[in-house]
Write a protein that holds these residues in place. Structure first.
Motif, PDB file in Angstrom:
ATOM      1  N   LYS A  47       9.349  23.578 -48.007  1.00 22.34           N
ATOM      2  CA  LYS A  47       8.727  24.876 -48.251  1.00 22.34           C
ATOM      3  C   LYS A  47       7.219  24.754 -48.030  1.00 22.34           C
ATOM      4  O   LYS A  47       6.487  24.279 -48.906  1.00 22.34           O
ATOM      5  CB  LYS A  47       9.023  25.367 -49.664  1.00 22.34           C
ATOM      6  CG  LYS A  47       8.575  26.800 -49.951  1.00 22.34           C
ATOM      7  CD  LYS A  47       9.022  27.235 -51.344  1.00 22.34           C
ATOM      8  CE  LYS A  47       8.684  28.689 -51.616  1.00 22.34           C
ATOM      9  NZ  LYS A  47       9.146  29.118 -52.971  1.00 22.34           N
ATOM     10  N   CYS A  49       3.348  25.998 -47.644  1.00 19.41           N
ATOM     11  CA  CYS A  49       2.544  27.042 -48.279  1.00 19.41           C
ATOM     12  C   CYS A  49       1.072  26.850 -47.911  1.00 19.41           C
ATOM     13  O   CYS A  49       0.647  25.760 -47.540  1.00 19.41           O
ATOM     14  CB  CYS A  49       2.712  26.994 -49.794  1.00 19.41           C
ATOM     15  SG  CYS A  49       4.444  27.139 -50.342  1.00 19.41           S
ATOM     16  N   SER A  74       6.611  27.282 -38.945  1.00 20.28           N
ATOM     17  CA  SER A  74       7.700  27.710 -39.825  1.00 20.28           C
ATOM     18  C   SER A  74       8.802  28.402 -39.041  1.00 20.28           C
ATOM     19  O   SER A  74       9.999  28.209 -39.315  1.00 20.28           O
ATOM     20  CB  SER A  74       7.155  28.634 -40.918  1.00 20.28           C
ATOM     21  OG  SER A  74       6.205  27.964 -41.727  1.00 20.28           O
ATOM     22  N   PHE A  81       7.781  30.612 -45.394  1.00 23.07           N
ATOM     23  CA  PHE A  81       6.537  30.052 -45.908  1.00 23.07           C
ATOM     24  C   PHE A  81       5.919  31.024 -46.896  1.00 23.07           C
ATOM     25  O   PHE A  81       6.257  32.216 -46.940  1.00 23.07           O
ATOM     26  CB  PHE A  81       5.560  29.741 -44.775  1.00 23.07           C
ATOM     27  CG  PHE A  81       5.107  30.944 -43.978  1.00 23.07           C
ATOM     28  CD1 PHE A  81       3.986  31.674 -44.364  1.00 23.07           C
ATOM     29  CD2 PHE A  81       5.801  31.338 -42.836  1.00 23.07           C
ATOM     30  CE1 PHE A  81       3.560  32.774 -43.634  1.00 23.07           C
ATOM     31  CE2 PHE A  81       5.382  32.433 -42.087  1.00 23.07           C
ATOM     32  CZ  PHE A  81       4.267  33.152 -42.485  1.00 23.07           C
ATOM     33  N   LEU A  99       1.249  27.996 -56.215  1.00 26.45           N
ATOM     34  CA  LEU A  99       2.130  27.472 -55.168  1.00 26.45           C
ATOM     35  C   LEU A  99       2.930  26.278 -55.671  1.00 26.45           C
ATOM     36  O   LEU A  99       4.109  26.108 -55.304  1.00 26.45           O
ATOM     37  CB  LEU A  99       1.302  27.082 -53.941  1.00 26.45           C
ATOM     38  CG  LEU A  99       0.608  28.245 -53.230  1.00 26.45           C
ATOM     39  CD1 LEU A  99      -0.194  27.742 -52.028  1.00 26.45           C
ATOM     40  CD2 LEU A  99       1.618  29.304 -52.785  1.00 26.45           C
ATOM     41  N   GLN A 102       5.764  27.584 -57.482  1.00 30.21           N
ATOM     42  CA  GLN A 102       6.790  28.163 -56.604  1.00 30.21           C
ATOM     43  C   GLN A 102       7.549  27.093 -55.820  1.00 30.21           C
ATOM     44  O   GLN A 102       8.277  27.397 -54.880  1.00 30.21           O
ATOM     45  CB  GLN A 102       6.135  29.147 -55.626  1.00 30.21           C
ATOM     46  CG  GLN A 102       5.553  30.384 -56.301  1.00 30.21           C
ATOM     47  CD  GLN A 102       4.898  31.327 -55.302  1.00 30.21           C
ATOM     48  OE1 GLN A 102       5.567  31.932 -54.455  1.00 30.21           O
ATOM     49  NE2 GLN A 102       3.580  31.460 -55.391  1.00 30.21           N
ATOM     50  N   CYS A 104       6.515  24.689 -53.799  1.00 30.81           N
ATOM     51  CA  CYS A 104       6.083  24.366 -52.448  1.00 30.81           C
ATOM     52  C   CYS A 104       6.081  22.843 -52.274  1.00 30.81           C
ATOM     53  O   CYS A 104       5.659  22.116 -53.174  1.00 30.81           O
ATOM     54  CB  CYS A 104       4.677  24.905 -52.198  1.00 30.81           C
ATOM     55  SG  CYS A 104       4.599  26.716 -52.217  1.00 30.81           S
ATOM     56  N   ILE A 107       1.370  21.924 -49.198  1.00 31.06           N
ATOM     57  CA  ILE A 107       0.347  22.914 -49.493  1.00 31.06           C
ATOM     58  C   ILE A 107      -0.855  22.661 -48.591  1.00 31.06           C
ATOM     59  O   ILE A 107      -1.423  21.559 -48.585  1.00 31.06           O
ATOM     60  CB  ILE A 107      -0.076  22.872 -50.973  1.00 31.06           C
ATOM     61  CG1 ILE A 107       1.105  23.249 -51.869  1.00 31.06           C
ATOM     62  CG2 ILE A 107      -1.251  23.824 -51.221  1.00 31.06           C
ATOM     63  CD1 ILE A 107       0.806  23.157 -53.359  1.00 31.06           C
TER      64      ILE A 107
END
Length: 369
Positions: A47, A49, A74, A81, A99, A102, A104, A107
C-alpha cells in the motif's frame, strides 16, 4: 519550517559526503511497464502512500511530479494508493501518522521540509519503508541517513541550472538576469547558485558583463519570500527585480512562479520566465508563452521506480542522486522560444553539458563540494 535555515544547511552539507560517494552509482531510474499497463504483481498487502509539502498536489511542480510518479507506478502494479496534503508545517507529523494508521507499507514524503518528521516516523516504524524526496534525512547530522528503511531521492540541480544560467545570459539584452526563492534552504538556493555560475561562465567565455540580481554567491544569500505560496510576498519579490530591469527571471519555490508570471505580464516588457522542477511549459500552459526553458528534476521518474521496486518486494534504500549524466536533472526544450534564442546556443549548451559530465567544467553545489 521545523528546522532553522542554518541548522538545516549544516545537516545537508554534513550528508553531502555520503551523497557524493553514491552519485555515480547508477543511471537514472527508468519506468518499466507491463504489457497491459496494469496488474504488475505487487506483493500482498502493498500500500503506497504520499505526503505533500505545502503547495499541494496541483502545484504544477515538485508535489505534482511526485504524485504523477506514484499514480503511474500504482496503476502498473494494480494497487490503490493514498495521498494526504499538507497545508503547513504543522501538518507534516500528523499526516505521516495518519498514513501509518491506514496501514501504508511505503510512505513517500515530498520535500526537504518533511525530513524531520519522516526520520522520526521511520525510526519508530522500522517495518514501514520510506522514500524521501529532496532530503537525505540526516537529522542527527552524522553524515548518514537516519534509518535503514529510508531511501533518499535527491538532485544536483546546480548542474542543470548552470546550463539555464548560460542560456539566460545568452538571451538577455538588458544584461540583467534575476532570481528569487521561497526560503534559503540548499534545495532552493542550489538553483539560484547554479544559475549564477552559468552566467559567470558565459561572461568568462564571451567577455561579457551580464549581472545576476537576487542572489549573492559570496554571501550565499539573496531575495526570498519567506514561504512557498503564490502571494503578495512573491509578487513583491518579482516586482523588485523587474523594476531593476531584468529581462530573465527565475523564481524557485513551487507555485511562486505564478506570481512572477503576473508581474511579467503587467510590466508590458519582454521578460523571459524560467521554470523549475517540471517542464512548466507542459504542466502549466497558462504561462507557456513566457517560458525560455525549465530546470528539470526527474522527481516523477524517481518516485515511479522506487514505488515499483517496493511493490515487487525489492525496496532499495541506496540514495539516488540525479545528475546530468544519469538524466536525473536536465534542461527542458526552448519550445516557443526556439526561434528567439541564438542559433548557436544549443550546440554550446551540448558542449557545456559534456564538460560538466566529464568534470572539465566544474559546477559547485552542496552535493558536489
Amino acid at each position: 519550517m521545523t528546522i532553522s535555515t542554518t541548522k538545516k544547511f549544516v545537516g545537508v552539507v554534513a550528508a553531502a559526503g555520503l551523497l557524493v560517494a553514491l552519485a555515480g552509482c547508477g543511471s537514472a531510474p527508468e519506468p518499466t511497464a507491463t504489457e497491459d499497463g496494469a496488474a504488475g504483481g505487487a506483493v500482498d498487502g502493498f500500500k503506497p502512500c504520499m505526503v505533500s509539502d505545502a503547495g499541494g498536489f496541483d502545484d504544477k511542480s515538485f508535489n505534482q511530479l511526485g504524485f504523477e510518479g506514484l499514480e503511474a507506478a500504482s496503476d502498473e502494479l494494480g494497487v490503490e494508493f493514498v495521498t494526504v496534503q499538507s497545508d503547513s508545517e504543522s501538518d507534516f507529523a500528523p499526516n505521516i501518522t495518519s498514513l501509518i494508521d491506514q496501514n501504508c507499507t511505503l510512505i513517500i514524503t515530498v520535500g526537504f521540509a518533511l525530513a524531520s518528521a519522516a526520520g522520526e516516523a521511520a525510526i519508530a516504524n522500522p517495518d514501514i519503508e520510506f522514500v524521501s524526496i529532496d532530503d537525505i534525512v540526516d537529522n542527527d547530522f552524522d553524515g548518514e541517513t537516519d534509518a535503514e528503511n529510508i531511501k533518499p531521492i535527491i538532485f544536483d540541480t546546480a548542474q542543470a541550472a548552470f546550463l539555464a544560467g548560460y542560456a539566460s545570459a545568452s538571451f538577455s539584452t538588458a544584461k540583467k538576469v534575476g532570481t528569487f526563492g521561497g526560503m534559503n534552504f540548499p534545495t532552493v538556493s542550489i538553483f539560484m547558485d547554479g544559475l549564477a555560475q552559468g552566467v559567470e561562465y558565459w561572461n568568462s567565455e564571451k567577455s561579457d558583463t551580464v549581472e545576476v540580481l537576487g542572489w549573492d554567491r559570496a554571501a550565499q544569500d539573496g531575495v526570498f519570500t519567506g514561504g512557498f505560496a503564490a502571494n503578495q510576498d512573491a509578487i513583491n519579490a518579482a516586482q523588485g527585480l523587474v523594476d531593476q530591469g531584468v529581462d530573465v527571471l527565475l523564481p524557485v519555490g513551487g507555485p511562486i512562479y505564478q506570481s512572477a508570471a503576473s508581474v511579467i505580464r503587467d510590466s508590458g516588457r519582454e521578460i523571459a520566465l524560467l521554470g523549475v522542477d517540471a517542464d512548466v511549459f507542459e504542466t502549466d500552459p497558462t504561462v507557456a508563452d513566457l517560458l525560455l526553458t525549465s530546470i528539470r528534476k526527474a522527481i516523477d521518474v524517481g518516485v515511479h521506480e522506487a514505488v515499483l521496486a517496493a511493490g515487487k518486494g525489492e525496496f532499495d534504500a541506496t540514495p539516488f542522486i540525479g545528475t546530468l549524466e544519469n538524466e536525473g536533472v536536465g534542461l527542458a526544450p526552448f519550445h516557443d522560444f526556439e526561434s528567439k534564442v541564438s542559433p548557436d546556443l544549443q550546440a554550446e549548451l551540448d558542449t557545456i553539458k559534456a564538460g560538466i559530465i566529464d568534470g572539465s567544467i566544474p559546477v559547485e553545489s552542496y552535493l558536489a563540494g
